[in-house]
Motif scaffolding. Structure first.
Motif, PDB file in Angstrom:
ATOM      1  N   PRO A 274      11.728 -46.904 -59.961  1.00  0.00           N
ATOM      2  CA  PRO A 274      12.570 -48.086 -59.733  1.00  0.00           C
ATOM      3  C   PRO A 274      13.997 -47.978 -60.224  1.00  0.00           C
ATOM      4  N   VAL A 275      14.320 -46.982 -61.023  1.00  0.00           N
ATOM      5  CA  VAL A 275      15.714 -46.824 -61.448  1.00  0.00           C
ATOM      6  C   VAL A 275      16.625 -46.583 -60.246  1.00  0.00           C
ATOM      7  N   TYR A 276      16.064 -46.151 -59.124  1.00  0.00           N
ATOM      8  CA  TYR A 276      16.850 -45.914 -57.917  1.00  0.00           C
ATOM      9  C   TYR A 276      16.955 -47.149 -57.021  1.00  0.00           C
ATOM     10  N   GLY A 277      16.375 -48.255 -57.447  1.00  0.00           N
ATOM     11  CA  GLY A 277      16.438 -49.480 -56.661  1.00  0.00           C
ATOM     12  C   GLY A 277      17.693 -50.298 -56.954  1.00  0.00           C
ATOM     13  N   ASP A 278      17.931 -51.288 -56.120  1.00  0.00           N
ATOM     14  CA  ASP A 278      19.066 -52.201 -56.289  1.00  0.00           C
ATOM     15  C   ASP A 278      18.671 -53.300 -57.266  1.00  0.00           C
ATOM     16  N   MET A 279      19.298 -53.324 -58.436  1.00  0.00           N
ATOM     17  CA  MET A 279      18.928 -54.273 -59.482  1.00  0.00           C
ATOM     18  C   MET A 279      19.852 -55.480 -59.558  1.00  0.00           C
ATOM     19  N   HIS A 280      20.716 -55.639 -58.579  1.00  0.00           N
ATOM     20  CA  HIS A 280      21.516 -56.872 -58.528  1.00  0.00           C
ATOM     21  C   HIS A 280      20.583 -58.062 -58.331  1.00  0.00           C
ATOM     22  N   GLY A 281      20.861 -59.134 -59.046  1.00  0.00           N
ATOM     23  CA  GLY A 281      20.048 -60.335 -58.912  1.00  0.00           C
ATOM     24  C   GLY A 281      18.762 -60.321 -59.704  1.00  0.00           C
ATOM     25  N   PHE A 282      18.536 -59.297 -60.538  1.00  0.00           N
ATOM     26  CA  PHE A 282      17.338 -59.259 -61.374  1.00  0.00           C
ATOM     27  C   PHE A 282      17.385 -60.383 -62.402  1.00  0.00           C
ATOM     28  N   PRO A 283      16.211 -60.843 -62.846  1.00  0.00           N
ATOM     29  CA  PRO A 283      16.183 -61.835 -63.925  1.00  0.00           C
ATOM     30  C   PRO A 283      16.544 -61.183 -65.259  1.00  0.00           C
ATOM     31  N   PRO A 284      16.882 -61.969 -66.264  1.00  0.00           N
ATOM     32  CA  PRO A 284      17.141 -61.409 -67.599  1.00  0.00           C
ATOM     33  C   PRO A 284      15.982 -60.510 -68.030  1.00  0.00           C
ATOM     34  N   THR A 285      16.342 -59.401 -68.667  1.00  0.00           N
ATOM     35  CA  THR A 285      15.371 -58.342 -68.936  1.00  0.00           C
ATOM     36  C   THR A 285      15.452 -57.869 -70.382  1.00  0.00           C
ATOM     37  N   ILE A 286      14.311 -57.715 -71.023  1.00  0.00           N
ATOM     38  CA  ILE A 286      14.252 -57.094 -72.338  1.00  0.00           C
ATOM     39  C   ILE A 286      13.424 -55.822 -72.233  1.00  0.00           C
ATOM     40  N   LEU A 287      13.997 -54.709 -72.680  1.00  0.00           N
ATOM     41  CA  LEU A 287      13.356 -53.401 -72.590  1.00  0.00           C
ATOM     42  C   LEU A 287      13.028 -52.896 -73.992  1.00  0.00           C
ATOM     43  N   THR A 288      11.956 -52.111 -74.102  1.00  0.00           N
ATOM     44  CA  THR A 288      11.514 -51.598 -75.397  1.00  0.00           C
ATOM     45  C   THR A 288      11.225 -50.105 -75.289  1.00  0.00           C
ATOM     46  N   THR A 289      11.644 -49.338 -76.297  1.00  0.00           N
ATOM     47  CA  THR A 289      11.383 -47.902 -76.335  1.00  0.00           C
ATOM     48  C   THR A 289      11.428 -47.443 -77.786  1.00  0.00           C
ATOM     49  N   GLY A 290      11.401 -46.134 -78.013  1.00  0.00           N
ATOM     50  CA  GLY A 290      11.468 -45.578 -79.360  1.00  0.00           C
ATOM     51  C   GLY A 290      12.334 -44.341 -79.383  1.00  0.00           C
ATOM     52  N   THR A 291      12.780 -43.948 -80.564  1.00  0.00           N
ATOM     53  CA  THR A 291      13.708 -42.821 -80.666  1.00  0.00           C
ATOM     54  C   THR A 291      13.065 -41.492 -80.283  1.00  0.00           C
ATOM     55  N   ARG A 292      11.727 -41.395 -80.353  1.00  0.00           N
ATOM     56  CA  ARG A 292      11.043 -40.149 -79.983  1.00  0.00           C
ATOM     57  C   ARG A 292      10.333 -40.250 -78.634  1.00  0.00           C
ATOM     58  N   ASP A 293      10.553 -41.312 -77.934  1.00  0.00           N
ATOM     59  CA  ASP A 293       9.886 -41.577 -76.657  1.00  0.00           C
ATOM     60  C   ASP A 293      10.375 -40.605 -75.590  1.00  0.00           C
ATOM     61  N   LEU A 294       9.440 -39.946 -74.921  1.00  0.00           N
ATOM     62  CA  LEU A 294       9.809 -39.060 -73.814  1.00  0.00           C
ATOM     63  C   LEU A 294      10.537 -39.842 -72.726  1.00  0.00           C
ATOM     64  N   LEU A 295      10.230 -41.138 -72.616  1.00  0.00           N
ATOM     65  CA  LEU A 295      10.847 -41.978 -71.594  1.00  0.00           C
ATOM     66  C   LEU A 295      12.005 -42.815 -72.147  1.00  0.00           C
ATOM     67  N   LEU A 296      12.571 -42.392 -73.262  1.00  0.00           N
ATOM     68  CA  LEU A 296      13.755 -43.069 -73.801  1.00  0.00           C
ATOM     69  C   LEU A 296      14.862 -43.128 -72.750  1.00  0.00           C
ATOM     70  N   SER A 297      15.145 -42.012 -72.094  1.00  0.00           N
ATOM     71  CA  SER A 297      16.196 -41.994 -71.073  1.00  0.00           C
ATOM     72  C   SER A 297      15.829 -42.849 -69.870  1.00  0.00           C
ATOM     73  N   ASN A 298      14.553 -42.855 -69.491  1.00  0.00           N
ATOM     74  CA  ASN A 298      14.115 -43.736 -68.399  1.00  0.00           C
ATOM     75  C   ASN A 298      14.470 -45.189 -68.722  1.00  0.00           C
ATOM     76  N   THR A 299      14.274 -45.554 -69.984  1.00  0.00           N
ATOM     77  CA  THR A 299      14.539 -46.926 -70.408  1.00  0.00           C
ATOM     78  C   THR A 299      16.030 -47.205 -70.507  1.00  0.00           C
ATOM     79  N   VAL A 300      16.756 -46.277 -71.108  1.00  0.00           N
ATOM     80  CA  VAL A 300      18.209 -46.434 -71.277  1.00  0.00           C
ATOM     81  C   VAL A 300      18.911 -46.507 -69.923  1.00  0.00           C
ATOM     82  N   ARG A 301      18.472 -45.693 -68.973  1.00  0.00           N
ATOM     83  CA  ARG A 301      19.111 -45.689 -67.651  1.00  0.00           C
ATOM     84  C   ARG A 301      18.879 -47.016 -66.926  1.00  0.00           C
ATOM     85  N   VAL A 302      17.685 -47.586 -67.077  1.00  0.00           N
ATOM     86  CA  VAL A 302      17.432 -48.904 -66.481  1.00  0.00           C
ATOM     87  C   VAL A 302      18.318 -49.950 -67.140  1.00  0.00           C
TER      88      VAL A 302
END
Length: 352
Positions: A274-302
């Motif tokens: 979904p990082v490649y989708g159009d996120m205009h108009g999304f509702p307010p979003t809270i994201l959670t990750t960790g400093t050692r998370d393999l998906l840290l970049s997945n989260t940061v990019r979103v």
């Protein structure tokens, strides 16, 4: 104090990963060579979280089942172990669970013992994680239980179909079926969607699909460490490889599971990445990750993409935490804080 050692034998693997994700152009800078080092457990995490952070790498992290049939015994064994922990969670957090079916889709209704007046007309939808192949049935409930217990919201948790029962887009279809039903049960302005890992990706994909289909959107969402790019683009796929003690490697079990679920479908499709989708108009979003998370970049990019689209987006990052460590132990203060943060975010954005 236990330390995690990044040994020389992984050097070639990491160097190869760096090379694979470097800019594929003439004259690109050479990959940075990182020396061997030991990584201690952070000193300022709770004893409960220190135990989780300092645990050895997940067993069988490098298994590569090729079919849903091969995944089934793996999923069943893991689910049996996790389901045994659910009764204790329910008792400690004072939550009850009821099995149900919503328009043909398996689901659970998760209800806290006490619902405050401001939450009585609010309803949350939960989609569990597990790389699209793990955590069937009650094994998918811990995050929903934590949200109900710590946030004191009523939650509908979707027990979506997975291989070998069905492949893409079954999980997406089941989640959307429940979402459509929920919008008839409650005012969408009083609803939210949340989930972790594959559930985080499904949360994002549900909003993309609701936009496409002209359906009501939730008032807020909480994608936790979302699998937002199954093509494995992202710096932390390199920097946190062999450090994340849950996912461990970008070429490990979770990558294999996602491919089985995708069943040949283009992994760059926003429904799967979904990082490649159009996120205009999304509702307010809270994201959670960790400093050692393999998906840290997945989260940061979103997070960055949402901000660039003008969406209110909040990012919380757990010190020392690998993938989804915040849903491992309900007695850890870090877990409580994560869910209280999400609950506060929802309270600010859901209508009363």
């Amino acid at each position: 104090m236990r330390t995690i050692r990044l040994a020389r034998r992984f050097g070639a693997t990491l160097a190869g990963l760096v090379a694979a994700t470097s800019v594929a152009a003439q004259g690109a800078p050479p990959p940075l060579q990182v020396p061997e080092k030991s990584v201690p457990v952070p000193a300022d995490v709770s004893p409960q979280m220190a135990k989780i952070v300092g645990a050895p790498l997940r067993q069988n992290w490098n298994i590569q089942p090729k079919t849903g049939e091969e995944w089934k015994p793996v999923a069943e064994a893991g689910a049996a172990a996790l389901a045994r922990q659910v009764p204790g969670m329910l008792e400690r957090l004072k939550v009850k669970v009821e099995r149900t079916t919503i328009d043909g889709v398996r689901a659970f209704i998760v209800t806290p013992e006490t619902i405050p007046p401001e939450n009585r007309d609010r309803l949350l939808v939960h989609v569990h994680g597990g790389c699209y192949v793990l955590n069937p049935g009650e094994a998918g409930l811990p995050e929903a239980i934590f949200m109900a217990g710590f946030g004191r919201f009523k939650v509908v948790s979707v027990d979506y179909r997975m291989p070998p029962e069905a492949t893409y887009p079954a999980a997406h279809d089941d989640a959307m079926t429940v979402w459509k039903a929920v919008t008839k049960m409650a005012d969408p302005k009083k609803t939210a969607i949340f989930g972790t890992s594959a559930g985080g990706a499904l949360t994002l994909a549900m909003v993309l699909r609701a936009k496409r289909e002209g359906l009501p959107l939730p008032a807020a969402i909480a994608p936790g460490t979302p699998m937002s790019d199954t093509t494995k683009v992202g710096d932390s796929f390199v920097t946190n490889a062999m450090l994340d003690n849950v996912l461990v490697s970008p070429d490990g079990f979770c990558d294999a599971g996602a491919k089985v679920y995708a069943n040949g479908h283009d992994l760059r499709d926003p429904m799967l990445s979904p990082v490649y989708g159009d996120m205009h108009g999304f509702p307010p979003t809270i994201l959670t990750t960790g400093t050692r998370d393999l998906l840290l970049s997945n989260t940061v990019r979103v997070h960055r993409k949402l901000r660039d689209a003008g969406v209110e987006a909040f990012l919380q990052v757990g010190e020392g935490q690998s993938h989804a460590h915040y849903i491992r132990d309900d007695t850890a203060p870090e877990t409580r804080k994560v869910f209280e943060e999400i609950a506060g975010f929802f309270d600010r954005h859901l209508a009363r």
